[in-house]
Design an enzyme around this catalytic site. Structure first.
Site, PDB file in Angstrom:
ATOM      1  N   PHE A  59       6.593  -4.599  11.282  1.00 35.71           N
ATOM      2  CA  PHE A  59       7.365  -5.722  10.388  1.00 35.71           C
ATOM      3  C   PHE A  59       8.155  -5.040   9.384  1.00 35.71           C
ATOM      4  CE2 PHE A  59       3.185  -8.633  10.124  1.00 35.71           C
ATOM      5  CZ  PHE A  59       3.944  -9.476  11.223  1.00 35.71           C
ATOM      6  N   GLU A  60       9.338  -5.869   9.102  1.00 34.29           N
ATOM      7  CA  GLU A  60      10.036  -5.375   7.896  1.00 34.29           C
ATOM      8  C   GLU A  60       9.838  -6.649   7.136  1.00 34.29           C
ATOM      9  OE1 GLU A  60      11.345  -2.783   6.982  1.00 34.29           O
ATOM     10  OE2 GLU A  60      11.668  -1.142   8.647  1.00 34.29           O
TER      11      GLU A  60
END
Ligand SMILES: [Zn+2]
Length: 811
Positions: A673-674
């Site tokens: 995830f960013e």
């Protein structure tokens, strides 16, 4: 290190026993409970002889019972799998020549009807030849059409996604153009305005080249639209045309995975690593049946530094002084003074009184100070060496004459309150699950490899708390905790995390100073040290020659002195090597990206780490759309298609990142995830991001549960369409779920060593095979959980693989 061979993710065989065909025949319904192979030596059976110049027919043979069937089998006769008990006896099918028929009759067997004569086969072959000839003719007719159509076009649309995000409607398009490496032209996309409308009626948008490391990947771009288009068309600068249907990206189904009364929203502020660990300890204490805190095996180097100071102004006059003791263990109490003796012809001397170091500088006959930086540094190290070491500035000769300096304290420059430990710090995980014995499918979520990313740790603790607080009342959550072995590490890098909160908000790395003497080791470099924990892993790393990590000890993507040099990284490696670990999420911020491997390439040439197989990639995409849909449910924020995919396809190369280690070294389905829009957004925004990405992390757990429970076999079909190549057809395999397809084109039995059906290219989906008309195609499929289509067993004499021909469907 790098590995070229992938773990056998898709090759796991089910535990079913491999019963041979001959035994199945003997143990069939007619012989149940009585079957035992005859004692061949005692019975001395007659063995049939087959003449080489005869063709065989399929004929019915009726035997009185199991004893006679056994005797028939013992003759070595070629029986197919047909065994039918009837009132007249057991009817079997034998593949026999006229000579063998005569022999069987002589032995007293009742030989009945001919079911399939040798001549029938010849008839089938001539039918087949006629069909192939007809298809060849059809193909020639199609060819002219196809050359003007998309299949022969120099532009290919690879994605066309419509989605809503917030209150916007967006159309995102990706296309590959054959001239894209050399021509800088944009491409123009024409939209319709819904079903049944003209292309162009919805307007146009342009898409631009995506070039990375000098290599053209594809054209991409998104534009706001006012209605959902049904179809788009791109006309390339050469006049070629491609059309595509528009898909909806992340539509939200009506049914929520969260039951009534589902509890969430447990975080109320940013949390430091100390507070994060306290939080998971409280949770584990509150739910001792469901959770425990695990201290990972490697302690960090600690939120601590030597006390330091740099005296002097210009480079040549600077003297850097470092304490031998850690700052909090006495280093911070040391002071250094450079004093002008105020008299002529004095020598350079050093006096140590307690922790006070006084350097009396040398003077000449006129009383002017003559001590250089190099002389002062040498004197300090020699005379005050029990307390400090001193050196000239970053390798300079130190020839400048120093200026007097009043007593100056050395300092570690660490501002966290005393409640933040200065010792090597343990890293803690919370392990959640009803059965925490390694017997359940393992899922790992870990955050704050990068210190300044303050939201991802909140996603981690929010998720842990959702699981524990909903367990008693929510059946879905209860099932997750029964099925899975969940490890959540809210902060991998507590030293850097504390430093980011209390000292230097932009800190990305850990706090370990690997700069060599003569380099940037002094106090002025203190915000430049540390290893990028997301570049220090073992696969496709800087040390293997891959791009996107720095060899400089002050570089923000510093890979460290060697792979797994850092305790933070060894902890992740320790977690990943647990044999039951199958899924992972590496939580970072920011940018609203969602990514998987490959995460690195080598330059020049942009040589990528191995790409996942088509089946693996379709599993990644399928699970990703579930996870991103769960995220979108919170406030309709869509992670875009352009920011979803392999790290190196959508972002950049990141040599030695953790996702690649988990995927390539351990075969774990590893995502990244960013989260969100910035490292430290306003609390209101941080809170929203926490809620939405926790939705996504819980959905990953549901993906893992479904994988664990997946006993459903995939199915697949062959699709044959005309080809632009004369005498050939286009062949594709369609699968009912993400599944690997292994196939042969030479009539042999397909195995795991057979050709693996592949992707057409980056983000292009399945390849289209061009094969000669009439080719015999054998294949089977196997899903991510190892279920094989039709219970086929590629490694024994099982024959339940799929069979087809490379011929166009008639009619
Ligand atoms: Zn990061």
């Amino acid at each position: 290190m790098s590995r070229s061979a992938l773990p056998h993710r898709w090759r796991r065989l089910p535990a079913a026993t491999a019963a041979g065909v001959a035994l199945l025949l003997l143990a069939g319904p007619a012989t149940a409970g009585t079957a035992a192979p005859p004692d061949r030596e005692a019975d001395a059976p007659v063995v049939l002889e087959r003449s080489a110049d005869e063709q065989a027919d399929v004929v019915e043979v009726t035997v009185a019972g199991t004893a006679q069937l056994d005797a028939l089998v013992a003759t070595g006769v070629d029986l197919d799998h047909h065994v039918t008990p009837t009132e007249a006896g057991i009817v079997v099918h034998a593949v026999v020549t006229p000579t063998e028929v005569a022999a069987l009759k002589r032995m007293g067997y009742r030989v009945g009807a001919v079911l399939h004569a040798a001549a029938d086969s010849a008839q089938r072959i001539s039918e087949r030849e006629a069909t192939i000839a007809a298809h060849r003719a059809d193909n020639r007719a199609y060819t002219a059409t196809l050359q003007r159509s998309a299949a022969a076009s120099d532009v290919k649309i690879i994605r066309a996604d419509y989605y809503t995000s917030g209150t916007n409607q967006v159309l995102s398009v990706e296309a590959k153009w054959a001239q894209g490496q050399t021509s800088t032209s944009t491409l123009t996309v024409a939209r319709d305005s819904g079903p049944g409308t003209e292309i162009g009626s919805g307007g146009t948008q342009t898409i631009s080249r995506f070039v990375d490391a000098g290599v053209y990947l594809y054209h991409r771009g998104a534009a706001a639209v006012t209605a959902r288009p049904q179809r788009i068309q791109i006309t390339s600068p050469t006049g070629d045309v491609a059309v595509a249907e528009v898909a909806e990206w992340l539509p939200i189904p009506a049914d929520s995975p969260e039951g009534p009364g589902y509890q969430k929203d447990f975080v109320t502020s940013y949390l430091t690593p100390t507070e994060l660990y306290d939080r998971i300890k409280q949770l584990a204490d509150a739910y001792p049946q469901l959770a425990e805190v695990v201290k990972l095996p490697y302690q960090t180097n600690g939120y601590r530094r030597k006390a330091q100071v740099v005296l002097g102004g210009t480079t040549a006059t600077r003297v850097a002084v470092d304490s031998l003791a850690w700052g909090h263990e006495g280093g911070n109490d040391i002071t250094v003074e450079l004093a002008d003796p105020g008299a002529a012809d004095r020598p350079l001397t050093v006096t140590v009184t307690g922790k006070a170091i006084r350097v009396s500088l040398a003077t000449d006959a006129a009383g002017a100070v003559t001590s250089t930086a190099a002389q002062v540094a040498a004197a300090l190290t020699a005379e005050a060496g029990a307390l400090v070491t001193a050196y000239t500035y970053r390798g300079d000769a130190g020839a400048g004459v120093v200026a007097p300096v009043a007593p100056t304290p050395l300092s570690d420059n660490l501002k966290a309150p005393a409640g933040v430990s200065r010792d090597p710090h343990p890293v803690y995980a919370i392990r959640i699950g009803k059965y925490r014995d390694g017997s359940r499918t393992g899922v790992l979520a870990y955050a704050q490899e990068h210190a300044r990313e303050w939201v991802p740790p909140l996603v981690a603790v929010e998720t842990a708390e959702r699981l524990l607080r909903n367990h008693a009342t929510d059946e879905n959550t209860k099932q997750l905790l029964r099925t899975l072995d969940i490890w959540i590490v809210p902060s991998i890098n507590p030293d850097g995390g504390h430093y980011s909160f209390y000292d230097y908000a932009s800190q990305r790395r850990n706090m370990t100073n690997h700069c060599a003497p003569g380099g940037a080791t002094d106090a002025l470099a203190r915000n430049s040290w540390g290893v990028d924990n997301n570049r220090n892993y073992t696969e496709y790393s800087l040390f293997d020659g891959y791009s996107g990590a720095s060899a400089s000890c002050t570089g923000d993507t510093y890979a460290g002195p060697s792979e797994l040099s850092e305790p933070e990284n060894r902890n992740v490696d320790w977690l990943a090597q647990r044999p039951n670990m199958k899924f992972s999420m590496n939580l970072h911020s920011s940018g609203n990206y969602f990514m998987w491997s490959p995460g690195a390439y080598a330059t020049p040439g942009r040589i990528s780490a191995p790409r996942p197989t088509l089946a693996e990639e379709s599993f990644f995409w399928g699970a990703s759309s579930r996870i991103l849909t769960a995220i979108k449910r919170h406030r309709n924020m869509a992670v875009t298609p352009a920011r979803t995919g392999p790290i190196s396809d959508v972002l950049y190369s990141a040599a030695g990142n953790s996702g690649d280690m988990l995927w390539y070294k351990y075969g774990i389905y590893a995502w990244n995830f960013e989260v969100g829009t910035s490292f430290q957004p306003t609390w209101d925004e941080a809170h929203q991001e926490t809620m939405e990405f926790s939705n996504g992390l819980v959905e990953l757990l549901r993906v893992a549960r479904d994988y664990d429970k997946d006993k459903k076999r995939p199915t697949s079909t062959l699709s044959v369409t005309p080809s632009a190549t004369e005498g050939s057809v286009s062949v594709r395999f369609d699968v009912s779920e993400p599944a690997a397809v292994f196939y042969t084109l030479d009539g042999s039995k397909p195995t795991f060593a057979s050709t693996l059906y592949a992707s057409a290219g980056i983000r292009e989906g399945a390849e289209t095979l061009t094969v000669p008309v009439g080719t015999k195609i054998h294949w089977f499929s196997v899903d991510a959980a190892g279920n094989i289509e039709r219970n086929y067993r590629p490694d024994d004499d099982s024959l339940t693989f799929n069979r087809g021909w490379a011929t166009l469907p008639t009619g």
